[in-house]
Design a protein around this motif. Structure first.
Motif, mmCIF file in Angstrom:
data_model
loop_
_atom_site.group_PDB
_atom_site.id
_atom_site.type_symbol
_atom_site.label_atom_id
_atom_site.label_comp_id
_atom_site.label_asym_id
_atom_site.label_seq_id
_atom_site.Cartn_x
_atom_site.Cartn_y
_atom_site.Cartn_z
ATOM 1 N N VAL B 95 0.955 -1.093 -0.260
ATOM 2 C CA VAL B 95 0.018 0.266 -0.305
ATOM 3 C C VAL B 95 0.541 1.149 0.057
ATOM 4 O O VAL B 95 0.663 1.949 -0.492
ATOM 5 C CB VAL B 95 -1.299 -0.431 0.895
ATOM 6 C CG1 VAL B 95 -1.643 1.738 1.167
ATOM 7 C CG2 VAL B 95 -1.974 -1.626 1.153
ATOM 8 N N ALA B 96 2.436 1.192 0.836
ATOM 9 C CA ALA B 96 2.501 2.513 0.239
ATOM 10 C C ALA B 96 4.136 2.395 -0.602
ATOM 11 O O ALA B 96 3.913 3.601 -0.450
ATOM 12 C CB ALA B 96 3.985 2.427 2.022
ATOM 13 N N TYR B 97 3.428 1.862 -1.769
ATOM 14 C CA TYR B 97 4.222 1.596 -2.603
ATOM 15 C C TYR B 97 4.716 3.592 -3.809
ATOM 16 O O TYR B 97 5.207 4.300 -3.447
ATOM 17 C CB TYR B 97 4.315 0.510 -3.747
ATOM 18 C CG TYR B 97 5.328 0.587 -4.880
ATOM 19 C CD1 TYR B 97 6.339 -0.080 -4.282
ATOM 20 C CD2 TYR B 97 5.051 1.198 -6.321
ATOM 21 C CE1 TYR B 97 7.866 -0.165 -5.223
ATOM 22 C CE2 TYR B 97 5.924 1.251 -6.899
ATOM 23 C CZ TYR B 97 7.198 0.869 -6.943
ATOM 24 O OH TYR B 97 8.370 0.743 -7.369
ATOM 25 N N GLY B 98 3.272 3.463 -3.637
ATOM 26 C CA GLY B 98 3.032 4.423 -4.673
ATOM 27 C C GLY B 98 3.831 6.143 -3.472
ATOM 28 O O GLY B 98 4.402 7.634 -4.532
ATOM 29 N N MET B 141 -6.779 -4.505 -0.622
ATOM 30 C CA MET B 141 -5.432 -4.014 -1.277
ATOM 31 C C MET B 141 -5.446 -3.107 -2.412
ATOM 32 O O MET B 141 -4.246 -2.123 -1.635
ATOM 33 C CB MET B 141 -4.865 -5.069 -0.603
ATOM 34 C CG MET B 141 -3.470 -4.531 0.437
ATOM 35 S SD MET B 141 -2.473 -5.073 -0.366
ATOM 36 C CE MET B 141 -1.906 -5.428 -2.609
ATOM 37 N N ALA B 142 -5.637 -3.400 -3.311
ATOM 38 C CA ALA B 142 -4.870 -2.999 -4.040
ATOM 39 C C ALA B 142 -5.296 -1.609 -4.582
ATOM 40 O O ALA B 142 -5.054 -0.620 -5.191
ATOM 41 C CB ALA B 142 -5.009 -4.058 -5.982
ATOM 42 N N PHE B 143 -6.644 -1.560 -4.013
ATOM 43 C CA PHE B 143 -7.558 -0.006 -4.272
ATOM 44 C C PHE B 143 -7.426 1.046 -3.169
ATOM 45 O O PHE B 143 -6.946 1.939 -3.596
ATOM 46 C CB PHE B 143 -8.401 -0.824 -3.898
ATOM 47 C CG PHE B 143 -9.509 -0.255 -4.378
ATOM 48 C CD1 PHE B 143 -10.904 -1.263 -5.378
ATOM 49 C CD2 PHE B 143 -10.570 0.430 -4.951
ATOM 50 C CE1 PHE B 143 -11.392 -0.739 -6.376
ATOM 51 C CE2 PHE B 143 -11.953 1.733 -5.975
ATOM 52 C CZ PHE B 143 -11.834 0.126 -6.650
ATOM 53 N N ALA B 144 -6.304 0.121 -2.109
ATOM 54 C CA ALA B 144 -6.515 1.171 -0.867
ATOM 55 C C ALA B 144 -4.760 1.743 -1.746
ATOM 56 O O ALA B 144 -4.319 2.270 -1.515
ATOM 57 C CB ALA B 144 -5.657 0.146 0.174
#
Lengths: 244, 239
Positions: B95-98, B141-144
């Motif tokens: 989730v923190a990637y972006g 999770m991909a949405f998050a």
């Protein structure tokens, strides 16, 4: 004496040599690890960036480079040894380096031998990373550099396996280092066997010379250590393959 | 409403096949715009073009009037694939990637990741390996991960195609909540007509690479301008 007794006595003496930490055996093992280890480190430093460049960059001659890598994966060690030898002999184009019959020459030969192998297996590991992972990096605002880093993380076990395969091949190789290294030990025996401490003698080249001299127990001791090293490397490689 | 994305005379070709042709379109700020059409109509390709993932053969796409500096444009958007690619790492790292690639401060990352996971109904699972999540959880999770950095546009490719009805409802609630609370513009590609009825503001119908009609939701379902639109909505086989 039967052939079984002959072998059993050879094994017993070999174990004595290993567990008494015989200096001749230790020096040979040390040279093997030093030469193959250094060649593997240098080959890894070349092969992994090369595999990423092939995977991520578009340049002229890319297909030719891939063919070269694939061909290099099956190079006969004696051919590599002969090639390096002809380059580094005093009258050869790299004769000024003055490294013939030294460990540096052995490292160079093994480097040429295993760089394509590590590159090829790393390429397969990188290609196995799903395209969607790389695309996701870009959709989340990542750059080409971020995509390379994420691919490295995803392919890490495959790349470690590639490095271990290279190390395994270097440790087990005999033809190239025999030609360029000369299988040299110092004069005068140590620990009651063989000759002096190793200069360019490795486990594989020593086995050939000790066997030809008829010193079977020393050969068995050296073979046992070699098998343990290669087996250890392969157990590690299998472990990482399973993780992958 | 302010115009956010403008598409003009767009054409995309793969090999011999013309996948999209003569596409003209405006996406307005804060709306939920749905592309509907059968499989192979060009919906996914159009979303990829809107995210500047593909280069069109003809025409152009402008985001707030810009069509250069693609990294900068893409960082204001987020594209969610039908089957999300999950990094082999914890939920937090995914989730923190972006935020991390944007160099955001760690304290802000911690808070934003927590907020995003709360919005999608997955609080407290930060340390779990993301590849152990169920299909519905992985999609949420991909949405998050897609909304954590507050994109101005969220592009969704069949976001509920492989999910059970309970997870479909959850995803639709999340889409509406993101739009209502954050003002995020949503562009959705789907062939799920009931879903379009439930959440879209405007609808575009894609058939064989052609955008045959763009209309309000009410207009498209009650008074379609094109006979082919009516036939598609009524479930008649016209392709």
């Amino acid at each position: 004496m039967s052939s079984a007794d002959f072998l059993i006595q050879g094994v017993i003496k070999a174990l004595e040599l290993i567990f008494s930490l015989n200096p001749y055996i230790l020096s040979i093992t040390g040279v093997s690890i030093q030469v193959s280890g250094t060649a593997t480190i240098l080959a890894t430093l070349t092969a992994i960036p090369l595999a990423f460049a092939i995977s991520f960059m578009h340049f002229r001659g890319k297909q030719g480079l891939i063919t070269l890598v694939n061909t290099g994966m099956g190079l006969p060690p004696v051919f590599v040894g002969l090639f390096v030898f002809l380059m580094i002999v005093p009258v050869g184009p790299a004769g000024f380096l003055n490294i013939v019959y030294t460990r540096k020459a052995m490292i160079l030969a093994q480097y040429i031998l295993i760089t394509p192998l590590i590159t090829g297996i790393s390429l397969s590991a990188i290609k196995a990373v799903p395209r969607s992972i790389i695309e996701t990096v870009f959709t989340l605002g990542g750059t080409q550099k971020d995509a390379v880093i994420e691919t490295l993380k995803e392919a890490r076990f495959g790349i470690i396996t590639a490095v271990l395969a290279g190390l395994g091949r270097a440790l087990a190789e005999v033809g190239a280092i025999l030609i360029v290294g000369g299988n040299i030990a110092r004069t005068g025996s140590v620990g009651g066997i063989g000759e002096g401490l190793s200069e360019t003698r490795t486990l594989t080249t020593a086995i050939t010379s000790e066997t030809s001299k008829g010193d079977i127990s020393t050969s068995i001791a050296l073979g046992f250590i070699l098998i343990c090293l290669v087996l250890g490397v392969n157990i590690l490689a299998n472990f990482f393959q399973r993780r992958e | 409403m302010e115009e956010l994305i403008r598409v003009e005379n767009l054409q995309k070709v793969f090999g011999e096949k013309e996948v999209l042709r003569n596409i003209d379109l405006k996406i307005l700020k804060g709306e939920i715009f749905a592309f509907i059409g059968p499989s192979g109509a060009g919906k996914t390709t159009l979303l990829r073009l809107l995210n500047f993932f593909e280069i069109p053969e003809k025409g152009n796409i402008r985001f707030r009037g810009m069509n250069s500096d693609i990294i900068n444009i893409r960082r204001r958007m987020s594209l969610l694939f039908q089957t999300p690619a999950i990094f082999n790492n914890s939920v937090f790292e995914n989730v923190a990637y972006g935020l991390k690639v944007r160099g955001i401060d760690k304290k802000i990352i911690d808070k934003k990741v927590g907020d995003a996971l709360n919005i999608v109904g997955l609080p407290g699972i930060e340390k779990q390996n993301a590849r152990t999540l169920s299909g519905g959880e992985a999609q949420r999770m991909a949405f998050a991960r897609a909304i954590v950095y507050d994109p101005q546009v969220l592009l969704l490719d069949e976001p509920t195609a492989n999910l059970d009805p309970a997870n479909v409802m959850k995803i639709e609630e999340i889409i509406k909540r993101i739009r209502n609370e954050r003002g995020t513009t949503i562009v959705l590609a789907t062939h799920n007509i009931p879903q379009v009825r439930r959440i879209a503001d405007r609808v575009g119908i894609l058939l064989n690479g052609e955008l045959i009609e763009v209309n309000s939701k009410v207009g498209i379902f009650s008074k379609p301008r094109d006979a082919r639109s009516e036939a598609f909505i009524n479930g008649e086989m016209i392709y």
